[in-house]
Write a protein that holds these residues in place. Structure first.
Motif, mmCIF file in Angstrom:
data_model
loop_
_atom_site.group_PDB
_atom_site.id
_atom_site.type_symbol
_atom_site.label_atom_id
_atom_site.label_comp_id
_atom_site.label_asym_id
_atom_site.label_seq_id
_atom_site.Cartn_x
_atom_site.Cartn_y
_atom_site.Cartn_z
ATOM 1 N N PHE A 5 0.832 -1.199 0.000
ATOM 2 C CA PHE A 5 0.000 0.000 0.000
ATOM 3 C C PHE A 5 0.873 1.257 0.000
ATOM 4 O O PHE A 5 0.564 2.243 -0.660
ATOM 5 C CB PHE A 5 -0.926 0.019 1.226
ATOM 6 C CG PHE A 5 -2.168 -0.821 1.060
ATOM 7 C CD1 PHE A 5 -2.299 -1.687 -0.015
ATOM 8 C CD2 PHE A 5 -3.205 -0.723 1.974
ATOM 9 C CE1 PHE A 5 -3.443 -2.462 -0.181
ATOM 10 C CE2 PHE A 5 -4.361 -1.481 1.824
ATOM 11 C CZ PHE A 5 -4.480 -2.358 0.747
ATOM 12 N N VAL A 234 -11.201 7.097 2.378
ATOM 13 C CA VAL A 234 -12.311 6.161 2.595
ATOM 14 C C VAL A 234 -12.017 4.801 1.965
ATOM 15 O O VAL A 234 -12.811 3.883 2.082
ATOM 16 C CB VAL A 234 -13.684 6.651 2.078
ATOM 17 C CG1 VAL A 234 -14.163 7.828 2.868
ATOM 18 C CG2 VAL A 234 -13.668 6.939 0.604
ATOM 19 N N PRO A 236 -9.565 1.340 1.881
ATOM 20 C CA PRO A 236 -9.027 0.611 3.041
ATOM 21 C C PRO A 236 -7.581 0.959 3.416
ATOM 22 O O PRO A 236 -7.055 0.423 4.380
ATOM 23 C CB PRO A 236 -9.101 -0.859 2.594
ATOM 24 C CG PRO A 236 -10.131 -0.885 1.540
ATOM 25 C CD PRO A 236 -10.011 0.409 0.833
ATOM 26 N N SER B 63 -18.802 6.876 6.649
ATOM 27 C CA SER B 63 -17.660 6.365 5.882
ATOM 28 C C SER B 63 -16.371 6.380 6.705
ATOM 29 O O SER B 63 -15.286 6.269 6.137
ATOM 30 C CB SER B 63 -17.506 7.155 4.583
ATOM 31 O OG SER B 63 -17.428 8.530 4.854
ATOM 32 N N THR B 64 -16.496 6.527 8.012
ATOM 33 C CA THR B 64 -15.398 6.436 8.994
ATOM 34 C C THR B 64 -14.360 7.559 8.883
ATOM 35 O O THR B 64 -13.286 7.475 9.442
ATOM 36 C CB THR B 64 -14.626 5.083 8.929
ATOM 37 O OG1 THR B 64 -13.760 5.082 7.801
ATOM 38 C CG2 THR B 64 -15.569 3.899 8.862
ATOM 39 N N GLU B 85 -12.040 -0.530 8.961
ATOM 40 C CA GLU B 85 -11.446 -0.991 7.705
ATOM 41 C C GLU B 85 -12.391 -1.891 6.926
ATOM 42 O O GLU B 85 -12.427 -1.842 5.701
ATOM 43 C CB GLU B 85 -10.130 -1.726 7.973
ATOM 44 C CG GLU B 85 -9.029 -0.762 8.328
ATOM 45 C CD GLU B 85 -7.690 -1.140 7.709
ATOM 46 O OE1 GLU B 85 -7.625 -2.185 7.030
ATOM 47 O OE2 GLU B 85 -6.730 -0.396 7.919
ATOM 48 N N ARG B 88 -14.893 0.317 5.267
ATOM 49 C CA ARG B 88 -14.339 0.978 4.077
ATOM 50 C C ARG B 88 -14.207 0.006 2.899
ATOM 51 O O ARG B 88 -14.296 0.395 1.750
ATOM 52 C CB ARG B 88 -12.974 1.602 4.412
ATOM 53 C CG ARG B 88 -13.074 2.716 5.451
ATOM 54 C CD ARG B 88 -12.013 3.765 5.259
ATOM 55 N NE ARG B 88 -10.684 3.261 5.548
ATOM 56 C CZ ARG B 88 -10.074 3.388 6.719
ATOM 57 N NH1 ARG B 88 -10.685 4.023 7.707
ATOM 58 N NH2 ARG B 88 -8.877 2.913 6.902
ATOM 59 N N GLN B 89 -14.005 -1.261 3.238
ATOM 60 C CA GLN B 89 -13.851 -2.283 2.196
ATOM 61 C C GLN B 89 -15.128 -2.463 1.360
ATOM 62 O O GLN B 89 -15.054 -2.773 0.181
ATOM 63 C CB GLN B 89 -13.453 -3.607 2.863
ATOM 64 C CG GLN B 89 -13.086 -4.733 1.919
ATOM 65 C CD GLN B 89 -11.744 -4.520 1.237
ATOM 66 O OE1 GLN B 89 -10.799 -4.039 1.851
ATOM 67 N NE2 GLN B 89 -11.660 -4.867 -0.025
ATOM 68 N N VAL B 93 -17.625 5.790 -2.467
ATOM 69 C CA VAL B 93 -18.047 7.160 -2.190
ATOM 70 C C VAL B 93 -17.821 8.064 -3.402
ATOM 71 O O VAL B 93 -16.774 8.033 -4.034
ATOM 72 C CB VAL B 93 -17.271 7.740 -0.982
ATOM 73 C CG1 VAL B 93 -17.603 9.212 -0.797
ATOM 74 C CG2 VAL B 93 -17.590 6.966 0.292
ATOM 75 N N PHE B 116 -6.011 -0.764 -3.503
ATOM 76 C CA PHE B 116 -6.262 -0.706 -2.064
ATOM 77 C C PHE B 116 -7.340 -1.697 -1.616
ATOM 78 O O PHE B 116 -7.501 -1.953 -0.435
ATOM 79 C CB PHE B 116 -6.670 0.707 -1.643
ATOM 80 C CG PHE B 116 -5.571 1.711 -1.859
ATOM 81 C CD1 PHE B 116 -4.322 1.526 -1.286
ATOM 82 C CD2 PHE B 116 -5.788 2.834 -2.647
ATOM 83 C CE1 PHE B 116 -3.314 2.449 -1.485
ATOM 84 C CE2 PHE B 116 -4.777 3.754 -2.844
ATOM 85 C CZ PHE B 116 -3.541 3.566 -2.267
ATOM 86 N N TYR B 117 -8.117 -2.210 -2.588
ATOM 87 C CA TYR B 117 -9.149 -3.165 -2.202
ATOM 88 C C TYR B 117 -8.663 -4.599 -2.358
ATOM 89 O O TYR B 117 -9.441 -5.546 -2.244
ATOM 90 C CB TYR B 117 -10.425 -2.930 -3.037
ATOM 91 C CG TYR B 117 -11.052 -1.595 -2.741
ATOM 92 C CD1 TYR B 117 -11.811 -1.404 -1.587
ATOM 93 C CD2 TYR B 117 -10.836 -0.511 -3.577
ATOM 94 C CE1 TYR B 117 -12.361 -0.170 -1.290
ATOM 95 C CE2 TYR B 117 -11.377 0.739 -3.291
ATOM 96 C CZ TYR B 117 -12.134 0.904 -2.142
ATOM 97 O OH TYR B 117 -12.663 2.120 -1.844
#
Ligand SMILES: Nc1ncnc2c1ncn2[C@@H]1O[C@H](COP(=O)(O)OP(=O)(O)OP(=O)(O)O)[C@@H](O)[C@H]1O
Ligand SMILES: [Mg+2]
Lengths: 422, 261
Positions: A5, A234, A236, B63-64, B85, B88-89, B93, B116-117
């Motif tokens: 990341f 937003v 991960p 959305s934290t 987390e 968010r996964q 948005v 990132f996913y």
């Protein structure tokens, strides 16, 4: 913490910055061209100006030219030679009777001499003076007509004294029973790099800052301004990963610039050895002194180069993380630039003050100050006073400071009031 | 799909920079009163309210991005405070800004976020193909976004938000600044996205958009939930035929209550 990341965040910043047309110029070309330009170009320019004045025959007016003693006339008009080549030419004398101030001010004459009614041809009588009208504070005068005239008068006066002493049966050394003989106790590198060597740490600092700045601003305040930071956060990816990724990208560009500065320095060092003596001639004192003053004869050997690189690296680290930490507070590109200005000023000001570093007996404590310590260390390296202990202190202090600033940056990235500052 | 319980938000940063400079401790700003709401999946749920109602604040809590001052919420079964987390996964948005990275191409942006996913490379490429045919991304994929038209940008913004096929999609003033065609495309996409039990939270101050895309909505005003239910219920309870008039009636009643207390 997921390293892929961090890489991903860094990758995007690197590509974004790299695709900006100005990046190549500001990170690579400017340092590689500016440093040789200053280190070689400035001495060349000044040297040729001064050399030019030495070799030019300036027009000097004389009030009372008909009374001038032959010896003085010869001293003024004669050329100075060294090993058969002319190193300084005499002046052209002209009869003048107008206002001397005016003639000098409007530039028709470089200087005007006003001879007294009676000029002694032997020493021993009451001293008389020759008035020299010239622009005393101008560099042109100092390196040209003014200095030539003053030197000629002194030389003529000396010959009169010498003649008088000889006639009295005294040896000419009578007047100088004791002379001070200066022996230069600076190291070879110190002699070579000279007083203006502080320019080198100044340049390295400036370029490191300039190299990291676009990425630092774009990846923090820029993302906020565009509204993309919110979107990134937003996903991960964690805040620490974001900070580390951005920090890494900024550092890479700062390092790239630091490296380019080093190459620029290396280039100057190689070119200076060839170009300066060839153009200015090695014999001419003024010019080679200038070359020395700017570090024109600087030599960079392999250990010196790598020591400099290590210091520059640690500076790049601390400066990059500091810039990220500062810029994340800004809401826009412009604001971020404003926030960074004090940092730029402090860094360059301290670098400029380094020229007085001889006054401060720089103990280990100074080297422990982040950034400043590194500036001192770079100056030491350039001047050949390299002390590994001090270098190590400055590097370690920069690294420690990086961790502190990193914690600060991370904390800022986690705070709502910073990320959503309105 | 979404359970909000007693969630409130108080900003403790002073609203004006001047107040902070003078060192005055301004009264902290209540952006959201404790709010409880349950929303099931398989629908486009409208969030309606004028400027400053607290819509963005609520969505940022969900959305934290913001920590609620009290209460909590579960998104797709995950607690926003305990498992941010995981939330968010499964979240996508779109915020009104339409911000993109100027010097990256549409495809690069999609790949960046997909990374990132934890999506596999081949999965990312097939998903991009899918979105290309769904949203007609075309040139937007290969051109740098600085050369995009607003319509192209909007498509990339949407594609980026759903690259990982999130179960909950949040849109905050997503149609602002769009022309008729782009708006049409957006609203169509939003309506289609609710399939497979996915939830779309659609926040706006434009009544027409809500009437167009959603069957249920919540009305927020000054941080308070004024009304919640199907659009028909909301209209009926206010005794109005149009949603806009119903909204005015609700606000008028609320103002009356505020003055009285
Ligand atoms: N970061 C912040 N700090 C302090 N106060 C804030 C902050 N963000 C929003 N507010 C305040 O909270 C209240 C609710 O704002 P919010 O942005 O949630 O409203 P909104 O319904 O999204 O309105 P809009 O239609 O303008 O987007 C407003 O009064 C706003 O001034
Ligand atoms: Mg809003």
């Amino acid at each position: 913490m997921r390293t892929h990341f961090i890489w991903l965040v860094a990758w995007k910043e690197l590509i974004s910055t790299w695709r900006d047309k100005r990046t190549l110029q500001s990170t690579i070309l400017t340092p590689m061209i500016m440093i040789p330009f200053f280190i070689i170009g400035l001495p060349l320019l000044l040297g040729s100006l001064i050399g030019g004045q030495q070799l030019e025959k300036q027009k000097v007016g004389v009030i009372g030219l008909e009374r001038i003693p032959a010896g003085l006339k010869a001293a003024l008009e004669g050329d100075k030679k060294q090993n058969g080549t002319v190193i300084s030419r005499g002046v052209t004398l002209e009869k003048y009777s107008g206002d001397p101030q005016k003639a000098v001010q409007d530039g028709t004459l470089e200087a005007v001499l006003e001879l007294p009614a009676v000029l002694p041809s032997t020493a021993g009588g009451a001293p008389v003076s020759i008035k020299v009208y010239a622009k005393l504070s101008s560099l042109r005068g100092q390196t040209g007509a003014t200095s030539k005239v003053q030197e000629a008068i002194r030389a003529y006066s000396d010959t009169l004294v010498k003649a008088r002493l000889e006639r009295s049966g005294l040896p000419s050394q009578t007047l100088t029973p004791i002379v001070a003989q200066s022996v230069d106790a600076s190291t070879t590198e110190e002699r070579r790099s000279g007083q203006l060597a502080f320019i080198i740490p100044l340049f390295i600092m400036q370029f490191i800052l300039a190299g990291g700045m676009p990425t630092a601003i774009d990846s923090t305040a820029g993302e906020k301004e565009r509204g993309t930071l919110e979107v990134l956060l937003v996903s991960p990816v964690g805040r620490l990963e974001v900070v580390l990724g951005k920090f890494m990208a900024v550092t890479i560009f700062a390092l790239l610039t630091a490296l380019a500065s080093m190459v620029g320095l290396l280039l100057s060092s190689m070119l200076a050895g060839v170009i300066l003596p060839a153009v200015l001639g090695s014999g001419r004192e003024g010019s080679s002194a200038l070359a020395q003053a700017f570090g024109g004869n600087l030599t960079l050997d392999v250990p010196t180069f790598f020591t400099l690189l290590a210091v520059a690296l640690s500076v790049a680290l601390v400066v990059s993380v500091l810039m990220v930490a500062i810029c994340v507070y800004a809401r826009s590109f412009k604001e971020a630039q404003g926030y960074l200005t004090p940092l730029l000023i402090v860094v360059s000001l301290t670098a400029v003050l380094l020229q007085f570093s001889d006054f401060l007996n720089a103990g280990a404590a100074f080297y422990a100050i982040p950034i400043l310590g590194a500036e001192l260390a770079i100056l030491d390296v350039v001047k050949g006073r390299l002390e590994l202990g001090n270098i190590a202190i400055s590097v370690v202090s920069n690294i420690l400071a990086s961790f502190v600033f990193l914690a600060w940056a991370l904390n800022s990235f986690k705070r709502e009031s910073v990320i959503f500052r309105s | 799909m979404l359970q909000i319980s007693e969630l409130s938000k108080v900003y403790n940063t002073p609203k004006s920079a001047k107040g902070a400079a003078r060192g005055k401790s301004e009264p902290t700003h209540k952006a959201l009163e404790p709010l409880t709401l349950n929303v099931t999946g398989g629908q486009v749920y409208g969030l309606l309210g004028p400027n400053g109602a607290g819509k963005t604040t609520l969505l940022r809590c969900l959305s934290t991005l913001l920590t609620p001052s009290s209460g909590t919420a579960r998104v797709g079964g995950f607690d926003i405070g305990q498992e941010p987390e995981k939330v968010r996964q499964i979240l996508g948005v779109v915020n009104g800004g339409m911000g993109l990275y100027d010097r990256l191409t549409g495809r690069e942006i999609l790949e960046y976020f997909a990374g990132f996913y934890g999506m596999e490379r081949s999965k990312v490429q097939s998903r991009i193909l899918e979105l290309d045919s769904l949203l007609e991304l075309g040139d937007a994929l290969v051109k740098r976004t600085m050369d995009h038209s607003t319509g192209m940008k909007q498509k990339i913004v949407i594609a980026r938000a759903v690259i990982h096929d999130p179960r909950v999609l949040i849109l905050d003033e997503a149609a602002s600044g769009l022309d008729i065609l782009a708006r049409r495309a957006l609203l169509d996409f939003v309506k289609s996205y609710k399939a497979q039990d996915r939830l779309v939270l659609y926040s706006t101050h434009v009544m027409d958009e809500i009437e167009e895309v959603s069957e249920r909505a919540a009305i927020l005003y000054k941080g308070r939930l004024l009304e919640e239910g199907t659009l028909e219920d909301i209209r009926a309870r206010a005794g109005e035929k149009r949603l806009e008039n119903a909204f005015f009636e609700l606000v008028k009643a609320e103002e009356g209550r505020l003055v009285a207390s």
